[in-house]
Scaffold this motif. Structure first.
Motif, short mmCIF file in Angstrom:
data_model
loop_
_atom_site.label_atom_id
_atom_site.label_comp_id
_atom_site.label_asym_id
_atom_site.label_seq_id
_atom_site.Cartn_x
_atom_site.Cartn_y
_atom_site.Cartn_z
N LYS A 302 0.86 -1.19 0.00
CA LYS A 302 0.00 0.00 0.00
C LYS A 302 0.89 1.23 0.00
O LYS A 302 1.91 1.27 0.67
N VAL A 336 -10.22 -1.07 -1.19
CA VAL A 336 -8.91 -0.88 -1.81
C VAL A 336 -8.02 0.01 -0.95
O VAL A 336 -6.80 -0.14 -0.93
N LEU A 351 -3.69 3.37 -0.83
CA LEU A 351 -4.39 2.33 -1.58
C LEU A 351 -3.47 1.14 -1.86
O LEU A 351 -2.25 1.31 -1.98
N ARG A 352 -4.06 -0.03 -1.98
CA ARG A 352 -3.33 -1.20 -2.44
C ARG A 352 -2.96 -1.00 -3.90
O ARG A 352 -3.81 -0.70 -4.74
N GLU A 355 -4.71 -3.25 -6.71
CA GLU A 355 -6.10 -2.91 -6.99
C GLU A 355 -6.24 -1.49 -7.52
O GLU A 355 -7.08 -1.21 -8.37
N LEU A 363 -13.23 2.25 -9.46
CA LEU A 363 -13.16 2.55 -8.04
C LEU A 363 -14.18 3.61 -7.69
O LEU A 363 -14.45 4.53 -8.46
#
Length: 396
Positions: A302, A336, A351-352, A355, A363
């Motif tokens: 992340k 996410v 955020l990851r 993803e 998103l």
């Protein structure tokens, strides 16, 4: 005091409607701007144990401030100026568990009364006086920060003073300001002005603009006496600090304990390594164990990213997205990440990476299904930060 009239597309981004710019190139083409940073306050450290004290607390290698300039490095400064490192430094103070507490921009202003010796070197600091170090810090946590530092001081011979009334922090940014570093009116890449006591210096003490120690694209930073206008800034023409905040957000950089949650944020997820805030070559400091373990594990899944909030039509959202809002995959509801900072239709979020970019077109914000989220990769990111994401995308 009068404010600079901004280019239309830039002023709209901080107006009551908070309509952000359609393209980052519009920010790049704006005139260079200067803002006094009222969100920051200045603290002074001085005494024979100053470097030792800060070295044991902060994430960066503060010993550089106590090193005398040799013949090679002394050419980075005009003759008869500072004997110690003049380039500012970005650093953080962490909890013992390795979570972020406060950030610091550290400065040692050049002194005009120090002369080079016959070998071309400047002498080190007087051991009885030590190095004088200034720091600009988050004003919203100033009292708490000062209290924390004094608890750590114990018997160290270092005075810690609040200089908020005497000094203030400024930033010059936007346009092509970071591309002018070789011109005679700008500080050089090393953070010093080769033309000596030129227009880039504020006064006889040597206050001047320094290249931002985090990223070239952030421009120049400096601390100056509160009763003066910095050089290269026309009196009455500084701009609102929200412009600087927008510029940072566009570049994916958080600042201060509000945007980097105090006691919660993991420094590597907030990209503090890429922002030159962490040294892995120095000795122990508070919170070092978690930082070293996470770094050597090699994978940060992340990271903090710039975000853009859009309507279903693709137009920039006219409504606010609150910090703390969850970013999810609209089709599945899978989380996410989280929005950490918001300014109009721009923001920052952790955020990851797999993803965030794989599903960039799908998103949304939890509970605000009409708000789409676009994650943006900053230009300054090292390529290796995305290698893991790219590998996973190829496998998928």
């Amino acid at each position: 005091m009068h404010r600079l009239k901004l280019p239309l597309q830039f002023s709209k981004s901080i107006s009551c409607s908070y309509r952000a710019l359609h393209d980052k190139t519009q920010l790049d083409s704006a005139v260079s701007l200067a803002s006094v940073l009222k969100s920051r306050a200045v603290v002074r450290f001085r005494g024979p144990d100053t470097v030792k004290f800060l070295q044991g607390l902060l994430t960066n290698d503060v010993r550089k401030f106590g090193e005398p300039m040799d013949e090679k490095t002394s050419t980075l400064a005009p003759p008869n100026l500072s004997c110690v490192s003049e380039r500012p430094m970005y650093a953080a103070l962490l909890t013992p568990q390795g979570r972020f507490l406060y950030d610091f921009f550290l400065y040692t202003p050049p002194r005009p009364d120090t002369k080079l010796d016959r070998t071309g070197s400047a002498p080190g600091p007087d051991p009885d006086e030590g190095v004088e170090v200034f720091a600009d810090v988050d004003v919203s946590v100033l009292d708490e920060l000062l209290s924390t530092l004094k608890k750590y001081r114990l018997r160290a011979k270092v005075d810690i003073e609040n200089m908020a009334q005497e000094l203030q922090c400024w930033q010059r940014y936007a346009g092509n300001v970071s591309e002018k570093s070789s011109s005679v009116e700008e500080p050089e890449a090393a953070g010093v002005d080769h033309s000596g006591m030129s227009s880039a210096r504020g006064n006889a003490l040597g206050w001047q603009w320094f290249k931002d120690p985090r990223l070239d694209c952030l421009g120049f930073r400096g601390i100056f006496p509160s009763d003066t206008i910095p050089p290269l800034v026309e009196a009455g023409k500084e701009t609102d600090e929200q412009n600087y905040r927008l510029w940072r957000i566009e570049n994916g950089v958080a600042e201060g304990s509000a945007e980097i949650p105090k006691g919660e944020a993991i420094p590597l997820e907030y990209n503090l390594v890429g922002l030159n805030a962490i040294s892995f070559d120095k000795g122990c400091y508070v919170g070092q164990e978690l930082i070293a373990r996470t770094h050597h594990r090699g994978v940060i899944r992340k990271r903090l990213l710039p975000l853009r909030f859009l309507e279903e039509s693709g137009e920039e959202a006219k409504w606010n997205v609150a910090p703390g809002s969850e970013v999810i995959v609209s089709a599945t509801g899978k989380k996410v990440g989280t929005v950490t900072t918001q300014l109009g239709c721009r923001g920052l979020g952790v955020l990851r990476l797999d993803e965030a970019f794989k599903r960039s077109g799908s998103l949304t914000i939890q509970g605000q299904k009409d708000t789409k989220v676009e994650a943006i990769k900053p230009d300054w990111w090292p390529a290796e930060w995305l290698q893991e994401h790219q590998h996973q995308s190829a496998v998928a």
